[in-house]
Write a protein that holds these residues in place. Structure first.
Motif, short mmCIF file in Angstrom:
data_model
loop_
_atom_site.label_atom_id
_atom_site.label_comp_id
_atom_site.label_asym_id
_atom_site.label_seq_id
_atom_site.Cartn_x
_atom_site.Cartn_y
_atom_site.Cartn_z
N PRO A 44 4.50 0.04 -0.89
CA PRO A 44 3.79 1.32 -0.83
C PRO A 44 4.12 2.23 -2.01
N ALA A 45 5.23 1.97 -2.70
CA ALA A 45 5.60 2.78 -3.86
C ALA A 45 4.55 2.67 -4.96
N MET A 46 3.86 1.54 -5.06
CA MET A 46 2.80 1.38 -6.07
C MET A 46 1.67 2.36 -5.78
N LEU A 47 1.22 2.41 -4.54
CA LEU A 47 0.14 3.32 -4.15
C LEU A 47 0.59 4.77 -4.33
N ALA A 49 2.84 5.95 -6.39
CA ALA A 49 2.92 6.27 -7.82
C ALA A 49 1.54 6.48 -8.41
N ALA A 50 0.56 5.64 -8.01
CA ALA A 50 -0.80 5.81 -8.52
C ALA A 50 -1.39 7.15 -8.06
N ARG A 51 -1.16 7.50 -6.81
CA ARG A 51 -1.67 8.79 -6.31
C ARG A 51 -0.99 9.96 -7.01
N ASP A 52 0.33 9.85 -7.21
CA ASP A 52 1.06 10.91 -7.93
C ASP A 52 0.53 11.06 -9.35
N ALA A 53 0.23 9.93 -10.00
CA ALA A 53 -0.29 9.99 -11.37
C ALA A 53 -1.66 10.66 -11.40
N LEU A 54 -2.51 10.35 -10.41
CA LEU A 54 -3.82 11.00 -10.34
C LEU A 54 -3.67 12.51 -10.15
N GLU A 55 -2.77 12.90 -9.25
CA GLU A 55 -2.55 14.33 -9.00
C GLU A 55 -2.00 15.03 -10.23
N ALA A 56 -1.25 14.29 -11.06
CA ALA A 56 -0.68 14.88 -12.27
C ALA A 56 -1.70 14.92 -13.41
N GLY A 57 -2.92 14.41 -13.16
CA GLY A 57 -3.97 14.50 -14.16
C GLY A 57 -4.20 13.23 -14.96
N LYS A 75 -8.73 0.92 -9.46
CA LYS A 75 -9.50 1.71 -8.49
C LYS A 75 -9.68 0.93 -7.19
N TYR A 76 -9.98 -0.37 -7.32
CA TYR A 76 -10.16 -1.21 -6.14
C TYR A 76 -8.89 -1.21 -5.30
N ARG A 77 -7.76 -1.28 -5.96
CA ARG A 77 -6.49 -1.38 -5.26
C ARG A 77 -6.03 -0.06 -4.67
N ALA A 79 -7.83 3.41 -4.95
CA ALA A 79 -8.73 4.56 -4.75
C ALA A 79 -9.07 4.72 -3.28
N GLY A 80 -9.16 5.96 -2.85
CA GLY A 80 -9.60 6.25 -1.49
C GLY A 80 -8.45 6.45 -0.52
N ALA A 81 -8.85 6.66 0.72
CA ALA A 81 -7.89 6.88 1.80
C ALA A 81 -7.25 5.55 2.21
N ASP A 82 -6.15 5.67 2.95
CA ASP A 82 -5.40 4.47 3.37
C ASP A 82 -6.28 3.49 4.14
N ASP A 83 -7.14 3.99 5.03
CA ASP A 83 -7.98 3.09 5.82
C ASP A 83 -9.02 2.38 4.96
N GLU A 84 -9.54 3.05 3.94
CA GLU A 84 -10.49 2.41 3.02
C GLU A 84 -9.81 1.30 2.21
N ILE A 85 -8.61 1.57 1.76
CA ILE A 85 -7.85 0.57 0.99
C ILE A 85 -7.54 -0.63 1.87
N ALA A 86 -7.08 -0.37 3.09
CA ALA A 86 -6.76 -1.45 4.03
C ALA A 86 -7.99 -2.29 4.34
N GLU A 87 -9.15 -1.64 4.49
CA GLU A 87 -10.40 -2.36 4.77
C GLU A 87 -10.78 -3.27 3.60
N ARG A 88 -10.65 -2.76 2.36
CA ARG A 88 -10.96 -3.58 1.18
C ARG A 88 -10.02 -4.78 1.08
N GLN A 89 -8.73 -4.55 1.33
CA GLN A 89 -7.76 -5.64 1.25
C GLN A 89 -8.04 -6.70 2.31
N GLU A 90 -8.38 -6.28 3.52
CA GLU A 90 -8.68 -7.24 4.58
C GLU A 90 -9.95 -8.02 4.25
N ALA A 91 -10.97 -7.35 3.71
CA ALA A 91 -12.20 -8.04 3.32
C ALA A 91 -11.90 -9.08 2.25
N SER A 92 -11.03 -8.75 1.31
CA SER A 92 -10.65 -9.70 0.27
C SER A 92 -9.93 -10.90 0.87
#
Length: 183
Positions: A44-47, A49-57, A75-77, A79-92
């Motif tokens: 979860p540290a990857m997600l 860190a990515a969110r922190d980087a987005l918030e930092a501009g 973005k695929y990995r 972007a979006g809310a936790d449930d959207e990310i989980a849904e994409r990962q499960e579809a994959s």
């Protein structure tokens, strides 16, 4: 404060312990490295860190570069809310389960590449023989929709002659001299 998950921290500690050990078998080192990579990829540290980087501009291009990904993969990995990310990962994961990535080994005949290698010719030569009717070819379609071109060449058959022989289209002439000149 630690930012890695317990699994990632444990995999890192296990790999560090291997480094200090004498005579650690190479396969154990490989397993340790792979365990750490797997833990880090799902950490979860990857997600975070990515969110922190987005918030930092930071842009998606910058985040992707830092993660070693393309912007679309980042973005695929992440972007979006936790449930959207989980849904994409499960579809994959579902797509991967439904679509095997390896060629079945129990297909009839042989592939064009296998036949070419066995006969010492190019794949194009096999396709030419198919076009000329010297080699039987069929497309085998599996239940999951994958299709494979298969060729059927009997061992010792005239069409199995190497390139340049009569089966490959190089007809011998009775009036050819031994030195290669025409009579």
């Amino acid at each position: 404060m630690a930012f890695l998950s317990g699994d990632s921290a444990a995999a890192l500690a296990a790999l560090a312990a291997l480094e200090t050990g004498d005579g650690v078998p190479p396969l154990d080192r490989l397993r340790g490295i792979r365990s750490l990579l797997t833990a880090l990829e799902t950490d979860p540290a990857m997600l975070a860190a990515a969110r922190d980087a987005l918030e930092a501009g930071s842009s998606w291009e910058q985040i992707a570069d830092a993660a070693g990904l393309s912007p679309s993969a980042a973005k695929y990995r992440w972007a979006g809310a936790d449930d959207e990310i989980a849904e994409r990962q499960e579809a994959s994961r579902r797509r991967k389960r439904e679509r095997p990535s390896s060629v079945p080994t129990d297909l009839p005949g042989e592939s064009v590449a296998e036949a070419a290698k066995r006969l010492g010719v190019t794949p194009q030569a096999i396709y030419q023989r198919v076009t000329r009717g010297l080699v039987e070819a069929r497309t085998v379609t599996l239940a999951d929709g994958r299709s494979y071109k298969r060729v059927f060449i009997a061992d010792g058959a005239p069409d199995a002659a190497p390139a340049g022989g009569p089966a490959a289209g190089g007809a011998a002439h009775d009036d050819d001299r031994a030195d290669g000149r025409r009579a």
